[in-house]
Design an enzyme around this catalytic site. Structure first.
Site, PDB file in Angstrom:
ATOM      1  N   ASP A   1      41.972  34.374  45.121  1.00  0.00           N
ATOM      2  CA  ASP A   1      42.059  35.842  45.070  1.00  0.00           C
ATOM      3  C   ASP A   1      43.407  36.252  45.670  1.00  0.00           C
ATOM      4  O   ASP A   1      43.570  36.289  46.892  1.00  0.00           O
ATOM      5  CB  ASP A   1      40.921  36.474  45.867  1.00  0.00           C
ATOM      6  CG  ASP A   1      39.563  36.313  45.195  1.00  0.00           C
ATOM      7  OD1 ASP A   1      39.368  35.301  44.496  1.00  0.00           O
ATOM      8  OD2 ASP A   1      38.694  37.182  45.387  1.00  0.00           O
TER       9      ASP A   1
ATOM     10  N   LYS B   1      36.058  42.467  39.084  1.00  0.00           N
ATOM     11  CA  LYS B   1      35.408  42.270  40.379  1.00  0.00           C
ATOM     12  C   LYS B   1      35.610  43.483  41.276  1.00  0.00           C
ATOM     13  O   LYS B   1      36.698  43.684  41.814  1.00  0.00           O
ATOM     14  CB  LYS B   1      35.954  41.020  41.072  1.00  0.00           C
ATOM     15  CG  LYS B   1      35.338  40.767  42.452  1.00  0.00           C
ATOM     16  CD  LYS B   1      35.905  39.503  43.090  1.00  0.00           C
ATOM     17  CE  LYS B   1      35.414  39.334  44.523  1.00  0.00           C
ATOM     18  NZ  LYS B   1      35.955  38.110  45.169  1.00  0.00           N
TER      19      LYS B   1
ATOM     20  N   LYS C   1      40.619  42.655  40.363  1.00  0.00           N
ATOM     21  CA  LYS C   1      39.717  42.989  41.465  1.00  0.00           C
ATOM     22  C   LYS C   1      40.182  44.282  42.119  1.00  0.00           C
ATOM     23  O   LYS C   1      41.384  44.501  42.278  1.00  0.00           O
ATOM     24  CB  LYS C   1      39.712  41.823  42.458  1.00  0.00           C
ATOM     25  CG  LYS C   1      38.898  42.016  43.718  1.00  0.00           C
ATOM     26  CD  LYS C   1      38.984  40.753  44.573  1.00  0.00           C
ATOM     27  CE  LYS C   1      38.392  40.948  45.963  1.00  0.00           C
ATOM     28  NZ  LYS C   1      38.505  39.732  46.788  1.00  0.00           N
TER      29      LYS C   1
END
Length: 308
Positions: free
Chosen positions: A145, A244, A208
């Site tokens: 991430d 996400k 995300k």
């Protein structure tokens, strides 16, 4: 494709109206609610990102990831043999080895995700970001991430943002890359859409919303805009990019609303761990509590549900 970026316009009042309708959606009840909650569990990135993380609490987190819902509750729902686990375990790079070893010792194939690239601020040199990514991958992280440099968005340096994310994509190697936009710090919904597009063009497997450390994290207006960007990118290229939301998602009701929103905006095919994740640290506890209530008719006492 800078042409896609220059033409972006976001109708904020329309987005806000749409979100108001989302908030009026009826709450699911009974078996329907239980089914959606179990689906949510399989999409959770069970996370610990604290300065006091230790090998022991990471090990405990991994055990909870493998057994997210108590076995007797799953048996009552006839779901005990479905192999329900969370989507991934997410930790800092320094704790990746602890998580990988704990899951390997248990014979479990849940992927370990690691935040990297100057998380959470992104205010580190590119060389340092890339070194951190490579180190996490070497230690066994299968998902990374990364976090973007918000200044590149705020100053409109789209080509530089693209190049930075491309470098990160290369450093990830075979690992899946989730690009954190930190939407609460991008200034406008138009910037959120543009940054989403750039991240997908640069090879992100997921986009995300947040690090969870900003003042404003995952919100429905931001979610709608990012999912519209994913849909547009899919129409243009045929490539499916995952989504996400992360940060501030703490209740089972919120989780179900995010799932329903993904279904409405992107379709049922996105409701899999391969294309949808929920970034959360405390959400699983509330989901298990709601499933306990569904099965028993009463809420569990504090000692009756294992800590995540």
């Amino acid at each position: 494709e800078l042409g896609w970026i220059s033409k972006v316009y976001v109708n904020r009042p329309a987005v806000v109206r749409h979100v108001e309708q989302i908030k009026k959606w009826k709450t699911l009840k009974g078996n329907w609610q239980a089914a959606w909650l179990l689906k949510a569990v399989t999409c959770i990135d069970l996370t610990t990102l604290s300065g006091d993380d230790t090998p022991s609490n990471v090990q405990r987190l991994c055990f909870k990831a493998m057994h997210p819902i108590r076995e007797d509750l799953l048996k009552a729902l006839d779901m005990h043999d479905k192999g329900i686990t969370v989507g991934a375990v997410c930790v800092y790079p320094a704790r990746v080895t602890d998580a990988v070893n704990a899951l390997k010792a248990a014979g479990c194939n849940i992927p370990v995700a690691s935040v990297a690239a100057g998380f959470p601020s992104g205010q580190t040199p590119l060389e340092t970001k890339l070194s951190e990514i490579k180190l996490a991958v070497e230690h066994g992280a299968r998902e990374i991430d990364i976090v973007i440099s918000r200044s590149l968005v705020l100053t409109g340096q789209w080509e530089s943002l693209y190049e930075e994310i491309c470098h990160c994509r290369k450093a990830c190697g075979e690992a899946h890359m989730k690009t954190i936009l930190a939407t609460g710090e991008l200034g406008s919904l138009a910037n959120v859409y543009k940054a989403s597009m750039i991240a997908m063009m640069a090879g992100s497997d997921f986009i995300k919303t947040s690090t969870g450390k900003e003042v404003e994290n995952a919100t429905f207006p931001v979610g709608v805009v990012m999912m519209r960007a994913i849909k547009e990118y899919y129409w243009q290229t045929g490539n499916k990019v995952g989504f996400k939301p992360a940060g501030g998602i703490r209740t089972a009701k919120e989780a179900i609303t995010w799932l329903m929103l993904v279904k409405e905006e992107l379709g049922v095919e996105w409701l899999t761990p391969e294309l949808f994740r929920l970034g959360a640290s405390s959400l699983l506890g509330d989901i298990e509590q709601q499933i306990f209530y569904h099965v028993s008719g009463s809420y569990a006492l504090q000692h009756e549900l294992a800590m995540a």
